[in-house]
Design a protein around this motif. Structure first.
Motif, PDB file in Angstrom:
ATOM      1  N   LYS A   9      70.522   2.019  35.395  1.00 53.76           N
ATOM      2  CA  LYS A   9      71.001   2.766  36.557  1.00 53.76           C
ATOM      3  C   LYS A   9      72.075   1.951  37.305  1.00 53.76           C
ATOM      4  O   LYS A   9      72.263   0.758  37.016  1.00 53.76           O
ATOM      5  CB  LYS A   9      69.795   3.098  37.448  1.00 53.76           C
ATOM      6  N   TYR A  49      67.496  15.165  35.703  1.00 52.32           N
ATOM      7  CA  TYR A  49      66.290  15.107  36.536  1.00 52.32           C
ATOM      8  C   TYR A  49      65.808  16.502  36.965  1.00 52.32           C
ATOM      9  O   TYR A  49      65.086  16.614  37.966  1.00 52.32           O
ATOM     10  CB  TYR A  49      66.536  14.226  37.760  1.00 52.32           C
ATOM     11  N   LEU A  52      62.407  17.292  38.352  1.00 47.55           N
ATOM     12  CA  LEU A  52      62.031  16.719  39.650  1.00 47.55           C
ATOM     13  C   LEU A  52      62.743  17.424  40.805  1.00 47.55           C
ATOM     14  O   LEU A  52      62.691  16.958  41.941  1.00 47.55           O
ATOM     15  CB  LEU A  52      62.370  15.221  39.672  1.00 47.55           C
ATOM     16  N   PHE A  57      62.429  13.583  47.117  1.00 51.23           N
ATOM     17  CA  PHE A  57      63.371  12.485  46.864  1.00 51.23           C
ATOM     18  C   PHE A  57      64.506  12.884  45.924  1.00 51.23           C
ATOM     19  O   PHE A  57      65.355  12.054  45.590  1.00 51.23           O
ATOM     20  CB  PHE A  57      62.627  11.261  46.304  1.00 51.23           C
ATOM     21  N   LEU A  61      67.768  10.739  44.852  1.00 52.83           N
ATOM     22  CA  LEU A  61      67.764  10.248  43.473  1.00 52.83           C
ATOM     23  C   LEU A  61      69.097  10.570  42.787  1.00 52.83           C
ATOM     24  O   LEU A  61      69.702   9.709  42.134  1.00 52.83           O
ATOM     25  CB  LEU A  61      66.586  10.884  42.719  1.00 52.83           C
ATOM     26  N   TYR A  64      71.852   8.420  44.148  1.00 51.71           N
ATOM     27  CA  TYR A  64      71.703   7.064  43.583  1.00 51.71           C
ATOM     28  C   TYR A  64      72.291   6.994  42.165  1.00 51.71           C
ATOM     29  O   TYR A  64      73.086   6.097  41.850  1.00 51.71           O
ATOM     30  CB  TYR A  64      70.212   6.730  43.619  1.00 51.71           C
ATOM     31  N   ARG A  85      58.674   2.292  27.565  1.00 51.45           N
ATOM     32  CA  ARG A  85      58.137   2.473  28.925  1.00 51.45           C
ATOM     33  C   ARG A  85      57.358   1.238  29.367  1.00 51.45           C
ATOM     34  O   ARG A  85      57.345   0.892  30.553  1.00 51.45           O
ATOM     35  CB  ARG A  85      57.240   3.717  28.979  1.00 51.45           C
ATOM     36  N   THR A  91      56.815   2.998  37.443  1.00 51.32           N
ATOM     37  CA  THR A  91      57.901   3.603  38.227  1.00 51.32           C
ATOM     38  C   THR A  91      58.136   2.865  39.541  1.00 51.32           C
ATOM     39  O   THR A  91      59.276   2.595  39.913  1.00 51.32           O
ATOM     40  CB  THR A  91      57.562   5.088  38.511  1.00 51.32           C
ATOM     41  N   ARG A 102      61.261  -3.725  35.547  1.00 49.81           N
ATOM     42  CA  ARG A 102      61.132  -3.410  36.980  1.00 49.81           C
ATOM     43  C   ARG A 102      60.305  -4.469  37.706  1.00 49.81           C
ATOM     44  O   ARG A 102      60.572  -4.790  38.867  1.00 49.81           O
ATOM     45  CB  ARG A 102      60.516  -2.023  37.157  1.00 49.81           C
ATOM     46  N   ILE A 109      61.201   1.715  44.842  1.00 53.15           N
ATOM     47  CA  ILE A 109      61.110   2.778  43.831  1.00 53.15           C
ATOM     48  C   ILE A 109      62.451   3.482  43.643  1.00 53.15           C
ATOM     49  O   ILE A 109      62.789   3.893  42.537  1.00 53.15           O
ATOM     50  CB  ILE A 109      59.973   3.764  44.179  1.00 53.15           C
ATOM     51  N   GLY A 110      63.217   3.602  44.708  1.00 49.46           N
ATOM     52  CA  GLY A 110      64.511   4.284  44.639  1.00 49.46           C
ATOM     53  C   GLY A 110      65.650   3.380  44.185  1.00 49.46           C
ATOM     54  O   GLY A 110      66.823   3.782  44.207  1.00 49.46           O
ATOM     55  N   ASN A 112      65.113   1.251  41.104  1.00 50.12           N
ATOM     56  CA  ASN A 112      64.258   0.631  40.080  1.00 50.12           C
ATOM     57  C   ASN A 112      64.959   0.373  38.746  1.00 50.12           C
ATOM     58  O   ASN A 112      64.324   0.252  37.712  1.00 50.12           O
ATOM     59  CB  ASN A 112      62.949   1.417  39.919  1.00 50.12           C
TER      60      ASN A 112
HETATM   61  N1  UDP Z   1      61.689   8.209  42.404  1.00 48.48           N
HETATM   62  C1  UDP Z   1      61.860   8.000  43.739  1.00 48.48           C
HETATM   63  N2  UDP Z   1      60.791   8.215  44.590  1.00 48.48           N
HETATM   64  C2  UDP Z   1      59.566   8.594  44.114  1.00 48.48           C
HETATM   65  C3  UDP Z   1      59.399   8.800  42.735  1.00 48.48           C
HETATM   66  C4  UDP Z   1      60.478   8.602  41.903  1.00 48.48           C
HETATM   67  O1  UDP Z   1      62.951   7.644  44.195  1.00 48.48           O
HETATM   68  O2  UDP Z   1      58.637   8.753  44.916  1.00 48.48           O
HETATM   69  C5  UDP Z   1      62.828   7.994  41.493  1.00 48.48           C
HETATM   70  C6  UDP Z   1      62.721   6.673  40.713  1.00 48.48           C
HETATM   71  O3  UDP Z   1      64.032   6.111  40.634  1.00 48.48           O
HETATM   72  C7  UDP Z   1      62.224   7.126  39.363  1.00 48.48           C
HETATM   73  C8  UDP Z   1      62.932   8.480  39.231  1.00 48.48           C
HETATM   74  O4  UDP Z   1      62.873   9.034  40.542  1.00 48.48           O
HETATM   75  O5  UDP Z   1      62.577   6.203  38.342  1.00 48.48           O
HETATM   76  C9  UDP Z   1      62.299   9.445  38.257  1.00 48.48           C
HETATM   77  O6  UDP Z   1      60.929   9.592  38.577  1.00 48.48           O
HETATM   78  P1  UDP Z   1      59.824   9.590  37.438  1.00 48.48           P
HETATM   79  O7  UDP Z   1      58.539   9.999  38.061  1.00 48.48           O
HETATM   80  O8  UDP Z   1      60.316  10.362  36.270  1.00 48.48           O
HETATM   81  O9  UDP Z   1      59.698   8.014  37.080  1.00 48.48           O
HETATM   82  P2  UDP Z   1      60.171   7.199  35.785  1.00 48.48           P
HETATM   83  O10 UDP Z   1      59.976   8.099  34.592  1.00 48.48           O
HETATM   84  O11 UDP Z   1      61.603   6.807  35.996  1.00 48.48           O
HETATM   85  O12 UDP Z   1      59.272   5.990  35.750  1.00 48.48           O
END
Ligand code: UDP
Ligand code: MG
Length: 148
Positions: A9, A49, A52, A57, A61, A64, A85, A91, A102, A109-110, A112
């Motif tokens: 990212k 995305y 989501l 968020f 996202l 970002y 993974r 996450t 990570r 989280i935002g 990562n």
């Molecule tokens: N994200 C966020 N806030 C949250 C959950 C997720 O900003 O509460 C962002 C974070 O960058 C994450 C992305 O949204 O990597 C996608 O979320 P996902 O649940 O798919 O997580 P990932 O698969 O990336 O672990």
């Protein structure tokens, strides 16, 4: 053989983590099938995305992901989706184990650092979305030194 979509990212690119992250996948024994640095437009980020889109968020996202260039990759190998993974970590970096990407490099989280497909089916869709031009089909000479 199984493939996954991995994306460094904008924060990972800006922080100079590209080489370190590529090394982790390469040293594990996975093979690189696609690699490019690109700026992402809003439509592509929203499509990536889409699952989501109802989350609070979501807009942050997308902002970002389009805030700077990303490094888009396709990696191949036995179990690469699940193992990828694990290499990436949870996450929320507060819960990512040390030794994961990570866990080693992120706090919030935002911010990562990296994306990895969450299933073989998502990987198939994401590879088609990010690499419509296709990827490179090659066989490493190290293959028999990694696979029995
Ligand atoms: N994200 C966020 N806030 C949250 C959950 C997720 O900003 O509460 C962002 C974070 O960058 C994450 C992305 O949204 O990597 C996608 O979320 P996902 O649940 O798919 O997580 P990932 O698969 O990336 O672990
Ligand atoms: Mg996800």
């Amino acid at each position: 053989m199984e493939q996954t979509y991995i994306m460094i990212k904008p924060d990972g690119v800006q922080r100079g983590l590209v080489g370190n992250i590529i090394s982790r996948f390469e040293q594990k024994g996975f093979f690189l099938r696609g690699l490019k640095i690109i700026t992402v437009d809003r439509a592509l980020a929203e499509k990536h995305y889409a699952d989501l889109s109802a989350k609070p968020f979501f807009n942050g996202l997308v902002d970002y992901i389009i805030s700077g260039p990303v490094v888009a990759m396709v990696w191949e190998g036995k179990g690469v989706v699940t193992t990828g993974r694990k290499i990436i970590g949870a996450t929320n970096p507060a819960e990512s184990a040390p030794g994961t990407i990570r866990g080693d490099f992120a706090i919030d989280i935002g911010r990562n650092v990296i994306h990895g497909s969450d299933s073989v089916e998502s990987a198939r869709k994401e590879i088609a979305l990010w690499f419509p031009e296709g990827t490179v089909n090659w066989q490493s000479n190290a293959h028999p030194w990694i696979y029995e």
